[in-house]
Design a protein around this motif. Sequence first.
Motif, PDB file in Angstrom:
ATOM      1  N   ILE B  13       0.843  -1.207   0.000  1.00  0.00           N
ATOM      2  CA  ILE B  13       0.000   0.000   0.000  1.00  0.00           C
ATOM      3  C   ILE B  13       0.873   1.250   0.000  1.00  0.00           C
ATOM      4  O   ILE B  13       0.651   2.187  -0.776  1.00  0.00           O
ATOM      5  CB  ILE B  13      -0.926   0.007   1.232  1.00  0.00           C
ATOM      6  N   LEU B  14       1.902   1.233   0.859  1.00  0.00           N
ATOM      7  CA  LEU B  14       2.773   2.404   0.946  1.00  0.00           C
ATOM      8  C   LEU B  14       3.462   2.664  -0.384  1.00  0.00           C
ATOM      9  O   LEU B  14       3.491   3.794  -0.883  1.00  0.00           O
ATOM     10  CB  LEU B  14       3.824   2.211   2.056  1.00  0.00           C
ATOM     11  N   LEU B  15       4.014   1.627  -0.962  1.00  0.00           N
ATOM     12  CA  LEU B  15       4.752   1.793  -2.222  1.00  0.00           C
ATOM     13  C   LEU B  15       3.847   2.286  -3.334  1.00  0.00           C
ATOM     14  O   LEU B  15       4.217   3.165  -4.114  1.00  0.00           O
ATOM     15  CB  LEU B  15       5.395   0.457  -2.631  1.00  0.00           C
ATOM     16  N   LEU B  16       2.634   1.746  -3.395  1.00  0.00           N
ATOM     17  CA  LEU B  16       1.739   2.146  -4.478  1.00  0.00           C
ATOM     18  C   LEU B  16       1.197   3.548  -4.269  1.00  0.00           C
ATOM     19  O   LEU B  16       1.025   4.307  -5.233  1.00  0.00           O
ATOM     20  CB  LEU B  16       0.596   1.134  -4.633  1.00  0.00           C
ATOM     21  N   THR B  17       0.968   3.921  -3.001  1.00  0.00           N
ATOM     22  CA  THR B  17       0.566   5.308  -2.730  1.00  0.00           C
ATOM     23  C   THR B  17       1.676   6.246  -3.186  1.00  0.00           C
ATOM     24  O   THR B  17       1.427   7.257  -3.859  1.00  0.00           O
ATOM     25  CB  THR B  17       0.307   5.513  -1.221  1.00  0.00           C
ATOM     26  N   TYR B  18       2.901   5.876  -2.828  1.00  0.00           N
ATOM     27  CA  TYR B  18       4.058   6.674  -3.247  1.00  0.00           C
ATOM     28  C   TYR B  18       4.135   6.734  -4.778  1.00  0.00           C
ATOM     29  O   TYR B  18       4.376   7.783  -5.365  1.00  0.00           O
ATOM     30  CB  TYR B  18       5.324   6.043  -2.655  1.00  0.00           C
ATOM     31  N   THR B  19       3.897   5.577  -5.437  1.00  0.00           N
ATOM     32  CA  THR B  19       3.969   5.537  -6.894  1.00  0.00           C
ATOM     33  C   THR B  19       2.965   6.498  -7.521  1.00  0.00           C
ATOM     34  O   THR B  19       3.297   7.266  -8.420  1.00  0.00           O
ATOM     35  CB  THR B  19       3.672   4.116  -7.403  1.00  0.00           C
ATOM     36  N   VAL B  20       1.726   6.452  -7.027  1.00  0.00           N
ATOM     37  CA  VAL B  20       0.697   7.285  -7.642  1.00  0.00           C
ATOM     38  C   VAL B  20       0.987   8.761  -7.388  1.00  0.00           C
ATOM     39  O   VAL B  20       0.972   9.574  -8.325  1.00  0.00           O
ATOM     40  CB  VAL B  20      -0.697   6.894  -7.089  1.00  0.00           C
ATOM     41  N   ILE B  21       1.311   9.096  -6.130  1.00  0.00           N
ATOM     42  CA  ILE B  21       1.531  10.519  -5.817  1.00  0.00           C
ATOM     43  C   ILE B  21       2.790  11.032  -6.512  1.00  0.00           C
ATOM     44  O   ILE B  21       2.760  11.996  -7.278  1.00  0.00           O
ATOM     45  CB  ILE B  21       1.642  10.719  -4.288  1.00  0.00           C
ATOM     46  N   ALA B  22       3.913  10.336  -6.286  1.00  0.00           N
ATOM     47  CA  ALA B  22       5.173  10.808  -6.880  1.00  0.00           C
ATOM     48  C   ALA B  22       5.130  10.657  -8.399  1.00  0.00           C
ATOM     49  O   ALA B  22       5.643  11.504  -9.129  1.00  0.00           O
ATOM     50  CB  ALA B  22       6.338  10.016  -6.304  1.00  0.00           C
ATOM     51  N   GLY B  23       4.486   9.603  -8.866  1.00  0.00           N
ATOM     52  CA  GLY B  23       4.439   9.359 -10.304  1.00  0.00           C
ATOM     53  C   GLY B  23       3.786  10.496 -11.058  1.00  0.00           C
ATOM     54  O   GLY B  23       4.150  10.802 -12.187  1.00  0.00           O
ATOM     55  N   PHE B  24       2.800  11.124 -10.432  1.00  0.00           N
ATOM     56  CA  PHE B  24       2.131  12.212 -11.133  1.00  0.00           C
ATOM     57  C   PHE B  24       2.737  13.571 -10.812  1.00  0.00           C
ATOM     58  O   PHE B  24       2.470  14.542 -11.501  1.00  0.00           O
ATOM     59  CB  PHE B  24       0.635  12.219 -10.798  1.00  0.00           C
ATOM     60  N   LEU B  25       3.546  13.658  -9.742  1.00  0.00           N
ATOM     61  CA  LEU B  25       3.997  14.982  -9.315  1.00  0.00           C
ATOM     62  C   LEU B  25       5.464  15.278  -9.603  1.00  0.00           C
ATOM     63  O   LEU B  25       5.827  16.440  -9.729  1.00  0.00           O
ATOM     64  CB  LEU B  25       3.739  15.161  -7.815  1.00  0.00           C
ATOM     65  N   ILE B  26       6.325  14.247  -9.698  1.00  0.00           N
ATOM     66  CA  ILE B  26       7.745  14.565  -9.872  1.00  0.00           C
ATOM     67  C   ILE B  26       7.986  15.203 -11.229  1.00  0.00           C
ATOM     68  O   ILE B  26       7.169  15.093 -12.138  1.00  0.00           O
ATOM     69  CB  ILE B  26       8.656  13.309  -9.744  1.00  0.00           C
ATOM     70  N   GLU B  27       9.142  15.841 -11.329  1.00  0.00           N
ATOM     71  CA  GLU B  27       9.515  16.423 -12.600  1.00  0.00           C
ATOM     72  C   GLU B  27      10.081  15.334 -13.495  1.00  0.00           C
ATOM     73  O   GLU B  27      10.930  14.549 -13.067  1.00  0.00           O
ATOM     74  CB  GLU B  27      10.588  17.486 -12.378  1.00  0.00           C
ATOM     75  N   VAL B  28       9.593  15.249 -14.716  1.00  0.00           N
ATOM     76  CA  VAL B  28      10.116  14.220 -15.624  1.00  0.00           C
ATOM     77  C   VAL B  28      10.774  14.916 -16.799  1.00  0.00           C
ATOM     78  O   VAL B  28      10.427  16.044 -17.139  1.00  0.00           O
ATOM     79  CB  VAL B  28       8.989  13.298 -16.137  1.00  0.00           C
ATOM     80  N   PRO B  29      11.753  14.236 -17.423  1.00  0.00           N
ATOM     81  CA  PRO B  29      12.389  14.824 -18.617  1.00  0.00           C
ATOM     82  C   PRO B  29      11.354  14.989 -19.718  1.00  0.00           C
ATOM     83  O   PRO B  29      10.531  14.110 -19.941  1.00  0.00           O
ATOM     84  CB  PRO B  29      13.450  13.793 -18.997  1.00  0.00           C
ATOM     85  N   ASP B  30      11.377  16.148 -20.364  1.00  0.00           N
ATOM     86  CA  ASP B  30      10.377  16.451 -21.378  1.00  0.00           C
ATOM     87  C   ASP B  30      10.878  15.989 -22.753  1.00  0.00           C
ATOM     88  O   ASP B  30      11.483  16.747 -23.493  1.00  0.00           O
ATOM     89  CB  ASP B  30      10.101  17.961 -21.377  1.00  0.00           C
ATOM     90  N   LEU B  31      10.637  14.726 -23.077  1.00  0.00           N
ATOM     91  CA  LEU B  31      11.113  14.188 -24.350  1.00  0.00           C
ATOM     92  C   LEU B  31      10.106  14.514 -25.443  1.00  0.00           C
ATOM     93  O   LEU B  31       8.907  14.625 -25.175  1.00  0.00           O
ATOM     94  CB  LEU B  31      11.272  12.662 -24.247  1.00  0.00           C
ATOM     95  N   ALA B 195       7.940   1.232  -7.686  1.00  0.00           N
ATOM     96  CA  ALA B 195       6.661   0.924  -8.333  1.00  0.00           C
ATOM     97  C   ALA B 195       6.608  -0.541  -8.733  1.00  0.00           C
ATOM     98  O   ALA B 195       5.599  -1.218  -8.510  1.00  0.00           O
ATOM     99  CB  ALA B 195       6.452   1.808  -9.561  1.00  0.00           C
ATOM    100  N   ILE B 196       7.717  -1.036  -9.313  1.00  0.00           N
ATOM    101  CA  ILE B 196       7.737  -2.445  -9.723  1.00  0.00           C
ATOM    102  C   ILE B 196       7.454  -3.336  -8.526  1.00  0.00           C
ATOM    103  O   ILE B 196       6.569  -4.199  -8.557  1.00  0.00           O
ATOM    104  CB  ILE B 196       9.112  -2.823 -10.324  1.00  0.00           C
ATOM    105  N   LEU B 197       8.181  -3.084  -7.424  1.00  0.00           N
ATOM    106  CA  LEU B 197       8.016  -3.913  -6.229  1.00  0.00           C
ATOM    107  C   LEU B 197       6.582  -3.810  -5.707  1.00  0.00           C
ATOM    108  O   LEU B 197       5.946  -4.822  -5.365  1.00  0.00           O
ATOM    109  CB  LEU B 197       9.022  -3.473  -5.157  1.00  0.00           C
ATOM    110  N   GLY B 198       6.054  -2.584  -5.701  1.00  0.00           N
ATOM    111  CA  GLY B 198       4.697  -2.373  -5.193  1.00  0.00           C
ATOM    112  C   GLY B 198       3.665  -3.148  -5.976  1.00  0.00           C
ATOM    113  O   GLY B 198       2.803  -3.825  -5.414  1.00  0.00           O
ATOM    114  N   TRP B 199       3.747  -3.082  -7.310  1.00  0.00           N
ATOM    115  CA  TRP B 199       2.758  -3.785  -8.142  1.00  0.00           C
ATOM    116  C   TRP B 199       2.899  -5.293  -7.988  1.00  0.00           C
ATOM    117  O   TRP B 199       1.894  -6.015  -7.960  1.00  0.00           O
ATOM    118  CB  TRP B 199       2.893  -3.397  -9.616  1.00  0.00           C
TER     119      TRP B 199
END
Lengths: 218, 223
Positions: B13-31, B195-199
């Motif tokens: 639960i913790l890992l997936l919560t982190y994945t969803v929140i960080a996954g949508f909020l962190i800065e990603v390279p703009d390819l 994320a991999i571990l969480g899923w």
Amino acid sequence: MIKEIRYLILKDMMLEWKQKYAINGILLYILSTIFLCSLAFEGLLEPDTWNALFWVVLLFAAVNAVSKSFVQEAPGRQLYYYSLARPEAVILAKIIYNILMMLLLSLLFYLIFTLFLGNFVKNPVLFFLAVITGSTGLAALFTMISAIASRTNNNSALMAILGFPVILPLLLLMIKTSRAAIHHMSWEGSGLWLLSMGGLIIIIITLSTLLFPYLWRE
Amino acid sequence: MQLHKHWWKILSILLLTYTVIAGFLIEVPDLPIIRQSIRNLFFHVCMWFTMIILFTVSMVYSIRYLRNFRPSDDAVASEASHTGLLFGFLGLFTGMLWANFTWGKAWTNDPQLNGAAVSMLVYLAYRVLRNSLDEVHKRAKVAAVYNIFAYVILIIFLFILPRMAEGSLHPGKGGDESMTVKGLDDRMRLVFYPAILGWILLGTWILSIRLRIRRIRERLQEH
């Protein structure tokens, strides 16, 4: 073991010769499908379509030819064979027999196919090799699938459902090799494809011999 | 299986919560082309990892069943393949969304996609095979044989054939290294690996719940 295999193959051949309707049925199936294709695809055939058609029709012929492997004889008689021979011998004999039959069928198929639909092949030797390895692979794989499907009540439908997803890697390799044979004379890369087909066939036969003993022991 | 402990469920639960929140909020390279849809990496790719792991579990338990014919091993094999199919469909769905955005089409004739389609077909066929056999022991045995047979061929197909194909639209397969593990941005790694571990943990959790439901159902039928 080798003796057992030899006798089982001979038994299958004699049985086939005695009740010719099975092999005649497949021959008629091949003939009528090719005739149908020659009418339906009149004027539409390009080398790549020809190639795809060749393998699709051969695939269905293989399913039909091999699917009867474990159902044509009564369960009681099967039990009798099992008491005489090792299960490994039973499956290996069936695989070898089906390979021989498929080789014969596919060469006939190739002849009839070129007769009705023309011949686009530029590198006949490579195409011939692709047909031989391809039909060996089809025979080996569908023998095991038919052994699995024969355990159910719905043999013919399950043959296709169980077989098609697993035949795909082999089929793609066959189509790739034969496409190379149709388009150019060179052998570039095709050695690797033929080798990987051979590798796949060896894996299939090994798996079949390992797993078949669990299938017949009821 | 020692799955009745709770810590790994909380971790999931913790890992997936982190994945969803960080996954949508962190800065990603703009390819180019991929743009913000690169965030799908945390979901789409993990689905496939989980699916392959669940199918592997299913195959291993099929082998175990053929060694000592314990019905509980067959139950794990069956439920793992079922759960694997669930993740497969989710992977297909997220992949189609992504493909529609970046390649303009939901389905292309890519080796990777063909591999995915074939694995779905194999395990759907496995289900049909199971359903067509009534007797419990026969079903378990025949299904186990098909499971092992198909899994080996599937793995060969998934890992060898795409490398022989002329090129793939998937990154990292056609010589383009910008999106392989080596070329992955460091910030994204911080989310991708958890994320991999969480899923995977979530997949195991679903599997264990399915097994318990199955056990309860069997016990109810006995009475």
